[in-house]
Design a protein around this motif. Sequence first.
Motif, short mmCIF file in Angstrom:
data_model
loop_
_atom_site.label_atom_id
_atom_site.label_comp_id
_atom_site.label_asym_id
_atom_site.label_seq_id
_atom_site.Cartn_x
_atom_site.Cartn_y
_atom_site.Cartn_z
N SER A 1 0.83 -1.21 0.00
CA SER A 1 0.00 0.00 0.00
C SER A 1 0.86 1.26 0.00
O SER A 1 0.60 2.20 -0.76
CB SER A 1 -0.91 0.00 1.23
N SER B 1 -7.89 -1.90 0.25
CA SER B 1 -6.67 -1.19 0.64
C SER B 1 -6.60 0.22 0.05
O SER B 1 -5.60 0.92 0.22
CB SER B 1 -5.44 -1.98 0.19
N SER C 1 0.11 4.98 5.19
CA SER C 1 -0.45 3.64 5.07
C SER C 1 -0.85 3.09 6.44
O SER C 1 -1.93 2.53 6.62
CB SER C 1 0.56 2.71 4.40
#
Length: 504
Positions: free
Chosen positions: A46, A101, A173
């Motif tokens: 991510s 995500s 993230s």
Amino acid sequence: MLAAWEIVGRFELIANGAFPAPTAILSGLWADSDLYWRHISASVRSASLGFVIGNVIAVLMAVLFVQFPATERLMSGINITLFAMPLIAVVPVLVLAFDGSTPQVVLAAVAVYYPTMSSMLLGLRNVDDRLVDAIRGFGGGSLAILRRVRLRAALPALTIGLRTAAPAAVLGSLLAEFGSGSRWGLGTFLLGSLGAGDPARLWGIGLVATGIAGVGYGVFALVAKVTTRQVASETLATSPVPASGSREEHPVTRFLYALASLIVALGAWQLLLAVIDLNPILTRSPVGVVRFLFTEDGSGEARARLVTALGETLPAVFWGLAAGLVAAFVFAVVLTLLPSVGRSVLPFALISQTMPLVAFTPLIALVFGRGAWTTIVVTISVTFFPSFVTIAQGLAMTPRRAVDVVQIYGGSKLTVLRLVSVPSAVPYLLAAARLAAPRALLGVMVAEWLATGRGLGNLLNESRGRLDFGMIWSVAAVSVVVAIALYRVFVAIDQMVMKRYLGG
């Protein structure tokens, strides 16, 4: 250092075992290695995707701003918002808007945009005027100058921006993982471990996250060193180039640009809601936030909760910001007077830069508890490094002739510092405060969310749990407004002081 750490951890000399021994941390890492790999891979994936997307957008926007300067003025509202915005304030909004995500990727991209854009923009502008004149002399236009001079000259500045952006992507993230409820990711792993009563695991997660961010920082630091050596002597300007818009303008012109940038920012908010096409129950437009706080049923209670939370957050921001700036100034002075001592402590300062805040806060809470001290320490950790670098740069750029005059009359290093170095570093001190103010708000809100249970951070977390979507959007909007206001206050102070400082 490691031996002392081992002794402290073994005998539980700090906070009843909240500071575990390195061997205990390593043992926990080995025991949980299967889990770590899954969580690490999710976070790295991510963060990396967000890093690429955010930096591509940042570079393209910097090129746009150089080629068409008016666009920078019109986009200033969005740029300042992205710089000043506490990332944690928009986590619940992103979770409402996107699945999977995507929130992690988006927040990582947002986190890297401003440092890369501003560095790239500086590099594109800071070119040797002689090369520009030469290309124009041969009939080249702005595109030829961009291709042959500006892009090449911007490489060192770009790599410096990427060095700062790498840890920021990891932080973005992890923050999104914290609020998204995703199954995998170091942020999720950390959240699930908070109630386990296992300090060694918390420290292990924190150190792993720091290691990932540190690798990214180190890679681009090496690239920056190489590109600076190869490019700087050929293309960089011999004198600073003022930023676009630094010239004197009529007040009406400045007002119109400011109004236009505000309209663009609010329009971008409204456009984003239209693009993602969410259920109206889950979203609030700018007008919707105003209605929630002032005209809808229960608006008085909502307003009171928000004002109470804001009253708890702002004092912590100012105290933490002041403490961070003082710590940065003291350390910069030590580095100036005693370089060997300063260099020995510098690695720990670098750790504070690369350790993701969301991984660091629970560790601080283990040691200092869940009160005001944790908030202050967290805020110092996020404001210290950029402030220190800026102030140290100012002290290092003391005019040599002024130093020689003081030394000729028998002045010591301390006298030089007091009479010459500190006064000449005033612009850098002000710049440090301007850069640190929004970061202080982020630090306080993260501490409130994860440790103290007070203020805007806690209200945001509670609203997320209650599915109070109006309050989620309101806290996010107010947090951004407060961050921008803090930034603008220090910009105004900077301009006022510099006008007197330069004798204007």
